[in-house]
Design a protein around this motif. Structure first.
Motif, mmCIF file in Angstrom:
data_model
loop_
_atom_site.group_PDB
_atom_site.id
_atom_site.type_symbol
_atom_site.label_atom_id
_atom_site.label_comp_id
_atom_site.label_asym_id
_atom_site.label_seq_id
_atom_site.Cartn_x
_atom_site.Cartn_y
_atom_site.Cartn_z
ATOM 1 N N PRO A 59 0.830 -1.205 0.000
ATOM 2 C CA PRO A 59 0.000 0.000 0.000
ATOM 3 C C PRO A 59 0.864 1.254 0.000
ATOM 4 O O PRO A 59 2.072 1.201 0.284
ATOM 5 N N LYS A 60 0.264 2.363 -0.287
ATOM 6 C CA LYS A 60 0.964 3.645 -0.235
ATOM 7 C C LYS A 60 1.171 4.014 1.236
ATOM 8 O O LYS A 60 0.187 4.162 1.969
ATOM 9 N N PRO A 61 2.403 4.167 1.696
ATOM 10 C CA PRO A 61 2.641 4.374 3.132
ATOM 11 C C PRO A 61 1.909 5.573 3.723
ATOM 12 O O PRO A 61 1.334 5.480 4.819
ATOM 13 N N SER A 62 1.904 6.694 3.025
ATOM 14 C CA SER A 62 1.284 7.891 3.586
ATOM 15 C C SER A 62 -0.220 7.712 3.765
ATOM 16 O O SER A 62 -0.811 8.280 4.698
ATOM 17 N N GLU A 63 -0.856 6.913 2.914
ATOM 18 C CA GLU A 63 -2.287 6.659 3.060
ATOM 19 C C GLU A 63 -2.561 5.802 4.290
ATOM 20 O O GLU A 63 -3.540 6.021 5.006
ATOM 21 N N VAL A 64 -1.692 4.805 4.535
ATOM 22 C CA VAL A 64 -1.830 3.997 5.743
ATOM 23 C C VAL A 64 -1.612 4.856 6.979
ATOM 24 O O VAL A 64 -2.342 4.741 7.980
ATOM 25 N N MET A 65 -0.638 5.744 6.943
ATOM 26 C CA MET A 65 -0.359 6.641 8.073
ATOM 27 C C MET A 65 -1.567 7.522 8.378
ATOM 28 O O MET A 65 -1.968 7.686 9.528
ATOM 29 N N LYS A 66 -2.151 8.067 7.343
ATOM 30 C CA LYS A 66 -3.308 8.941 7.516
ATOM 31 C C LYS A 66 -4.508 8.182 8.068
ATOM 32 O O LYS A 66 -5.251 8.688 8.922
ATOM 33 N N ALA A 67 -4.688 6.953 7.635
ATOM 34 C CA ALA A 67 -5.850 6.160 8.045
ATOM 35 C C ALA A 67 -5.719 5.591 9.452
ATOM 36 O O ALA A 67 -6.726 5.316 10.107
ATOM 37 N N THR A 68 -4.487 5.406 9.926
ATOM 38 C CA THR A 68 -4.277 4.673 11.185
ATOM 39 C C THR A 68 -3.627 5.472 12.298
ATOM 40 O O THR A 68 -3.758 5.124 13.471
ATOM 41 N N GLY A 69 -2.880 6.498 11.962
ATOM 42 C CA GLY A 69 -2.121 7.228 12.969
ATOM 43 C C GLY A 69 -0.739 6.648 13.216
ATOM 44 O O GLY A 69 0.029 7.186 14.010
ATOM 45 N N VAL A 70 -0.401 5.545 12.546
ATOM 46 C CA VAL A 70 0.940 4.991 12.711
ATOM 47 C C VAL A 70 1.951 5.950 12.075
ATOM 48 O O VAL A 70 1.645 6.628 11.090
ATOM 49 N N LYS A 71 3.129 6.030 12.672
ATOM 50 C CA LYS A 71 4.138 6.958 12.173
ATOM 51 C C LYS A 71 5.306 6.253 11.487
ATOM 52 O O LYS A 71 5.910 6.810 10.570
ATOM 53 N N ASP A 72 5.644 5.071 11.954
ATOM 54 C CA ASP A 72 6.878 4.433 11.527
ATOM 55 C C ASP A 72 6.633 3.044 10.941
ATOM 56 O O ASP A 72 5.638 2.389 11.265
ATOM 57 N N PHE A 73 7.570 2.610 10.105
ATOM 58 C CA PHE A 73 7.496 1.291 9.498
ATOM 59 C C PHE A 73 8.849 0.599 9.573
ATOM 60 O O PHE A 73 9.896 1.249 9.497
#
Length: 332
Positions: A59-73
């Motif tokens: 998935p596109k990382p920034s979209e996952v960040m926006k949807a979940t609040g996660v910051k790091d991978f």
């Protein structure tokens, strides 16, 4: 995290089934931590689920960040390119994922690379001595001015005494040359805690003076009956081993302990559902563990038509990114 390319059945290890029901879309609440690890919280170590950019319809990382609040991978996987030289998946140059890393950082996050995994050519085996292995690790850090590195030691690299020794000596060199860089060692476990090879690895770390920041077990595919409770049991055993080996207090031992689970159906058809992972996360936060992760963001969504788990879906009924949201709660 154990490396899977196209087929989850290539994995080796063991897991456990969890039979909990949960309402979709709701991430379990986490209680306040009993202890905290400020250094871990300030780096991408603490809460960084695995994302594999070369596999599993990422998935596109920034979209996952926006949807979940996660910051790091945690980005998988750095392997040897045929020599003592690091590359993504053993085939892609280190700058191949530059755009994704810049995207994550622009959105306020960061990454930790995972070196190793279950499959492929491991730097710890190809590099012939600790100095050259440390140099390979250094290339990974330098590529993106990274704050942390995860060594996922499995299969022959884990089992072999000499490669264990090289990895630990290389990590010691790396930390001496890079003050402030945090190191994670991720390795397989039994449902009762580290096996004899894992115990040997930790004993060697003390002998070498490797100063590993977080020892992270992979509590799945490990023959359990209740995924949440068996994960907690294995983690308590790791904590106790670290306490006795290094002379830590309980709080320090927990801060040096991590969990890297697997979401949904595992390779041996065990189930880590949302409720089980929520209990694991609640335990991690209560005890002040140094790390909570899972394999993988690529799989953190349901399969089309209710199909079997694969490299790009979990094999259970879920909304997208439910497990990632739980990890984000641990970071918070």
């Amino acid at each position: 995290m154990r490396k899977v390319r196209k087929n989850l059945l290539t994995w080796a290890g063991a897991g456990a089934a969890a039979a909990f029901a949960v309402a979709l879309g709701a991430a379990p609440a986490l209680s306040a931590p009993a202890h905290s690890s400020p250094d871990a919280a300030a780096s991408p170590v603490a809460a960084s689920p695995y994302l594999y950019l070369g596999w599993g319809n990422p998935p596109k990382p920034s979209e996952v960040m926006k949807a979940t609040g996660v910051k790091d991978f945690t980005l998988a996987f750095v392997l040897a390119d045929g020599s003592c030289n690091p590359s993504w998946d053993g085939t892609r140059p280190l700058d191949a994922d530059k755009a994704a890393i810049e995207e994550i950082r622009a959105a306020g996050g960061d990454v930790i690379p995972s070196v190793g995994g279950y499959n492929g050519s491991k730097l710890g085996e190809v590099c012939q001595d600790a100095q050259s292995l440390a140099g390979a690790y250094q290339k990974v850090l330098d590529a993106y001015q990274l704050k942390a590195i995860d060594i996922d030691i499995e299969a022959n690299e884990f089992e072999n005494d000499a490669s264990q020794q090289r990895v630990l000596e290389a990590l010691k060199i790396l930390k001496e040359k890079n003050p402030g860089v945090r190191t994670v060692v991720t390795f397989p476990t039994l449902n009762t805690g580290p096996n004899d090879v894992g115990k040997r690895l930790i004993a060697k770390a003390k002998e070498v003076g490797a100063d590993v920041d977080v020892w992270t077990q992979m509590p799945f595919d490990f023959g359990g009956n209740d995924m949440a409770q068996d994960t907690i049991k294995a983690t308590e055993a790791l904590k106790d081993l670290l306490k006795s080996t290094f002379g830590y207090s309980d709080a320090d031992a927990y801060a040096h302990t991590g969990i890297s689970s697997m979401n949904g159906k595992t390779d041996q058809s065990e189930t880590v559902d949302q409720a089980a992972f929520g209990k694991i996360a609640d335990y991690a936060k209560q005890k002040g563990l140094g790390r909570l992760s899972f394999w993988s963001v690529n799989r953190d969504r349901s399969c089309q038509g209710g199909g079997a788990a694969s490299d790009s879906c979990s094999g259970i009924d879920q909304q997208p990114w439910e497990f990632t949201k739980i990890v984000a709660g641990f970071a918070g």
